[in-house]
Design a protein around this motif. Sequence first.
Motif, PDB file in Angstrom:
ATOM      1  N   CYS A  36      29.952  43.614  41.388  1.00 48.57           N
ATOM      2  CA  CYS A  36      30.822  43.999  42.499  1.00 48.57           C
ATOM      3  C   CYS A  36      30.545  45.427  42.935  1.00 48.57           C
ATOM      4  CB  CYS A  36      32.282  43.862  42.077  1.00 48.57           C
ATOM      5  SG  CYS A  36      32.731  42.152  41.695  1.00 48.57           S
ATOM      6  N   GLN A  37      30.994  45.736  44.118  1.00 47.17           N
ATOM      7  CA  GLN A  37      30.826  47.068  44.679  1.00 47.17           C
ATOM      8  C   GLN A  37      31.617  48.113  43.890  1.00 47.17           C
ATOM      9  OE1 GLN A  37      28.697  47.631  47.139  1.00 47.17           O
ATOM     10  NE2 GLN A  37      29.116  49.799  47.256  1.00 47.17           N
ATOM     11  N   ASP A  38      32.822  47.723  43.463  1.00 44.27           N
ATOM     12  CA  ASP A  38      33.699  48.650  42.739  1.00 44.27           C
ATOM     13  C   ASP A  38      34.740  47.860  41.955  1.00 44.27           C
ATOM     14  OD1 ASP A  38      35.569  47.796  44.702  1.00 44.27           O
ATOM     15  OD2 ASP A  38      35.106  49.523  45.960  1.00 44.27           O
ATOM     16  N   LYS A  39      35.583  48.570  41.228  1.00 50.63           N
ATOM     17  CA  LYS A  39      36.614  47.926  40.398  1.00 50.63           C
ATOM     18  C   LYS A  39      37.593  47.144  41.253  1.00 50.63           C
ATOM     19  CE  LYS A  39      39.026  47.517  36.416  1.00 50.63           C
ATOM     20  NZ  LYS A  39      40.017  46.515  36.595  1.00 50.63           N
ATOM     21  N   ALA A  40      37.942  47.628  42.430  1.00 52.62           N
ATOM     22  CA  ALA A  40      38.875  46.916  43.300  1.00 52.62           C
ATOM     23  C   ALA A  40      38.317  45.543  43.688  1.00 52.62           C
ATOM     24  CB  ALA A  40      39.190  47.745  44.543  1.00 52.62           C
ATOM     25  N   GLN A  41      37.046  45.488  44.028  1.00 54.62           N
ATOM     26  CA  GLN A  41      36.445  44.198  44.371  1.00 54.62           C
ATOM     27  C   GLN A  41      36.378  43.302  43.136  1.00 54.62           C
ATOM     28  OE1 GLN A  41      32.230  43.957  45.542  1.00 54.62           O
ATOM     29  NE2 GLN A  41      32.885  42.736  47.309  1.00 54.62           N
ATOM     30  N   ALA A  42      36.067  43.877  41.980  1.00 58.16           N
ATOM     31  CA  ALA A  42      36.046  43.097  40.735  1.00 58.16           C
ATOM     32  C   ALA A  42      37.424  42.500  40.452  1.00 58.16           C
ATOM     33  CB  ALA A  42      35.586  43.971  39.573  1.00 58.16           C
ATOM     34  N   ASP A  43      38.463  43.289  40.654  1.00 60.11           N
ATOM     35  CA  ASP A  43      39.827  42.782  40.468  1.00 60.11           C
ATOM     36  C   ASP A  43      40.132  41.650  41.442  1.00 60.11           C
ATOM     37  OD1 ASP A  43      40.393  44.524  38.361  1.00 60.11           O
ATOM     38  OD2 ASP A  43      41.322  46.024  39.670  1.00 60.11           O
ATOM     39  N   ALA A  44      39.642  41.750  42.673  1.00 57.93           N
ATOM     40  CA  ALA A  44      39.865  40.697  43.670  1.00 57.93           C
ATOM     41  C   ALA A  44      39.162  39.401  43.257  1.00 57.93           C
ATOM     42  CB  ALA A  44      39.387  41.164  45.044  1.00 57.93           C
ATOM     43  N   VAL A  45      37.952  39.496  42.739  1.00 57.79           N
ATOM     44  CA  VAL A  45      37.237  38.305  42.260  1.00 57.79           C
ATOM     45  C   VAL A  45      37.978  37.715  41.073  1.00 57.79           C
ATOM     46  CG1 VAL A  45      35.092  37.462  41.207  1.00 57.79           C
ATOM     47  CG2 VAL A  45      34.985  39.058  43.134  1.00 57.79           C
ATOM     48  N   ASP A  46      38.392  38.567  40.149  1.00 58.81           N
ATOM     49  CA  ASP A  46      39.151  38.115  38.977  1.00 58.81           C
ATOM     50  C   ASP A  46      40.400  37.348  39.413  1.00 58.81           C
ATOM     51  OD1 ASP A  46      39.988  38.053  36.174  1.00 58.81           O
ATOM     52  OD2 ASP A  46      41.341  39.708  36.650  1.00 58.81           O
ATOM     53  N   GLU A  47      41.160  37.921  40.323  1.00 62.54           N
ATOM     54  CA  GLU A  47      42.386  37.280  40.806  1.00 62.54           C
ATOM     55  C   GLU A  47      42.076  35.959  41.516  1.00 62.54           C
ATOM     56  OE1 GLU A  47      46.341  36.527  41.465  1.00 62.54           O
ATOM     57  OE2 GLU A  47      45.461  38.046  40.166  1.00 62.54           O
ATOM     58  N   ALA A  48      41.041  35.931  42.332  1.00 62.50           N
ATOM     59  CA  ALA A  48      40.685  34.705  43.055  1.00 62.50           C
ATOM     60  C   ALA A  48      40.296  33.584  42.093  1.00 62.50           C
ATOM     61  CB  ALA A  48      39.554  34.981  44.044  1.00 62.50           C
ATOM     62  N   LEU A  49      39.605  33.918  41.016  1.00 62.53           N
ATOM     63  CA  LEU A  49      39.247  32.897  40.033  1.00 62.53           C
ATOM     64  C   LEU A  49      40.471  32.405  39.257  1.00 62.53           C
ATOM     65  CD1 LEU A  49      35.845  34.299  38.750  1.00 62.53           C
ATOM     66  CD2 LEU A  49      36.200  32.147  39.981  1.00 62.53           C
ATOM     67  N   TRP A  50      41.444  33.282  39.051  1.00 63.49           N
ATOM     68  CA  TRP A  50      42.662  32.887  38.321  1.00 63.49           C
ATOM     69  C   TRP A  50      43.529  31.925  39.110  1.00 63.49           C
ATOM     70  CZ3 TRP A  50      43.511  32.709  33.492  1.00 63.49           C
ATOM     71  CH2 TRP A  50      42.998  33.672  32.621  1.00 63.49           C
ATOM     72  N   VAL A  51      43.563  32.046  40.421  1.00 64.49           N
ATOM     73  CA  VAL A  51      44.502  31.244  41.205  1.00 64.49           C
ATOM     74  C   VAL A  51      43.931  29.895  41.635  1.00 64.49           C
ATOM     75  CG1 VAL A  51      45.787  33.256  42.018  1.00 64.49           C
ATOM     76  CG2 VAL A  51      43.924  32.354  43.413  1.00 64.49           C
ATOM     77  N   LYS A  52      42.748  29.549  41.178  1.00 66.65           N
ATOM     78  CA  LYS A  52      42.190  28.227  41.495  1.00 66.65           C
ATOM     79  C   LYS A  52      43.021  27.146  40.805  1.00 66.65           C
ATOM     80  CE  LYS A  52      38.626  29.642  43.835  1.00 66.65           C
ATOM     81  NZ  LYS A  52      38.621  29.512  45.255  1.00 66.65           N
ATOM     82  N   GLU A  53      42.927  25.948  41.313  1.00 61.97           N
ATOM     83  CA  GLU A  53      43.623  24.808  40.709  1.00 61.97           C
ATOM     84  C   GLU A  53      43.184  24.651  39.250  1.00 61.97           C
ATOM     85  OE1 GLU A  53      45.991  22.875  42.083  1.00 61.97           O
ATOM     86  OE2 GLU A  53      45.900  24.241  43.784  1.00 61.97           O
ATOM     87  N   PRO A  54      44.092  24.200  38.365  1.00 60.27           N
ATOM     88  CA  PRO A  54      43.722  24.056  36.948  1.00 60.27           C
ATOM     89  C   PRO A  54      42.468  23.211  36.717  1.00 60.27           C
ATOM     90  CG  PRO A  54      46.088  23.843  37.206  1.00 60.27           C
ATOM     91  CD  PRO A  54      45.503  23.912  38.601  1.00 60.27           C
ATOM     92  N   ALA A  55      42.285  22.179  37.495  1.00 59.44           N
ATOM     93  CA  ALA A  55      41.110  21.318  37.320  1.00 59.44           C
ATOM     94  C   ALA A  55      39.809  22.026  37.685  1.00 59.44           C
ATOM     95  CB  ALA A  55      41.257  20.054  38.161  1.00 59.44           C
ATOM     96  N   SER A  56      39.878  23.079  38.485  1.00 61.20           N
ATOM     97  CA  SER A  56      38.667  23.790  38.887  1.00 61.20           C
ATOM     98  C   SER A  56      38.612  25.207  38.309  1.00 61.20           C
ATOM     99  CB  SER A  56      38.568  23.836  40.419  1.00 61.20           C
ATOM    100  OG  SER A  56      39.681  24.506  40.962  1.00 61.20           O
ATOM    101  N   PHE A  57      39.369  25.440  37.234  1.00 60.30           N
ATOM    102  CA  PHE A  57      39.395  26.763  36.615  1.00 60.30           C
ATOM    103  C   PHE A  57      38.014  27.117  36.051  1.00 60.30           C
ATOM    104  CE2 PHE A  57      39.945  29.510  32.889  1.00 60.30           C
ATOM    105  CZ  PHE A  57      40.485  30.621  33.515  1.00 60.30           C
ATOM    106  N   VAL A  58      37.615  28.362  36.249  1.00 58.99           N
ATOM    107  CA  VAL A  58      36.353  28.888  35.733  1.00 58.99           C
ATOM    108  C   VAL A  58      36.691  29.999  34.743  1.00 58.99           C
ATOM    109  CG1 VAL A  58      34.223  30.094  36.326  1.00 58.99           C
ATOM    110  CG2 VAL A  58      35.136  28.351  37.867  1.00 58.99           C
ATOM    111  N   PRO A  59      36.398  29.809  33.444  1.00 63.92           N
ATOM    112  CA  PRO A  59      36.671  30.861  32.465  1.00 63.92           C
ATOM    113  C   PRO A  59      35.870  32.120  32.810  1.00 63.92           C
ATOM    114  CG  PRO A  59      36.143  28.785  31.381  1.00 63.92           C
ATOM    115  CD  PRO A  59      35.844  28.614  32.836  1.00 63.92           C
TER     116      PRO A  59
END
Length: 147
Positions: A36-59
Amino acid sequence: MADVTFCSLPDDNLVEFACQVAAHFYQLRQPVLITCQDKAQADAVDEALWVKEPASFVPHNLADEGPKSGSPVAIYWPEAPAPRGRAVLINLHEAIPHVAVQCAQIFEAVPNSEALKVAARTRFRSYQQQGAAPKHLSLADFLAQTH
């Protein structure tokens, strides 16, 4: 040199691009590093991966969190310690990260906005100068041909 693929996006949503490509390679059991470009973008990716449907969760984990053995998807930014042993790199950074040399496959986004396209073109030429033969296709075509 790694296999480099540039994916045209229908918009400028780099976070969604990273999530879709990471999910694809997680299903193939390939370890992924998202730079990522910076920590803020990394946090945004982290959050986006967390809010996916349980069946499509990516550890996944941010580079400075999680188990010592790591998770299938690691999210990195320039000031964080870079995880090792990743087959796939998804680059959201405006430059080619130094960890790119460790990866067999590199994925770059080509967003819609002209300013972001200019940066993608610069990275494309840089990969060519390093001996790579980057491919270019739409994200939809990439995801369709590999499923």
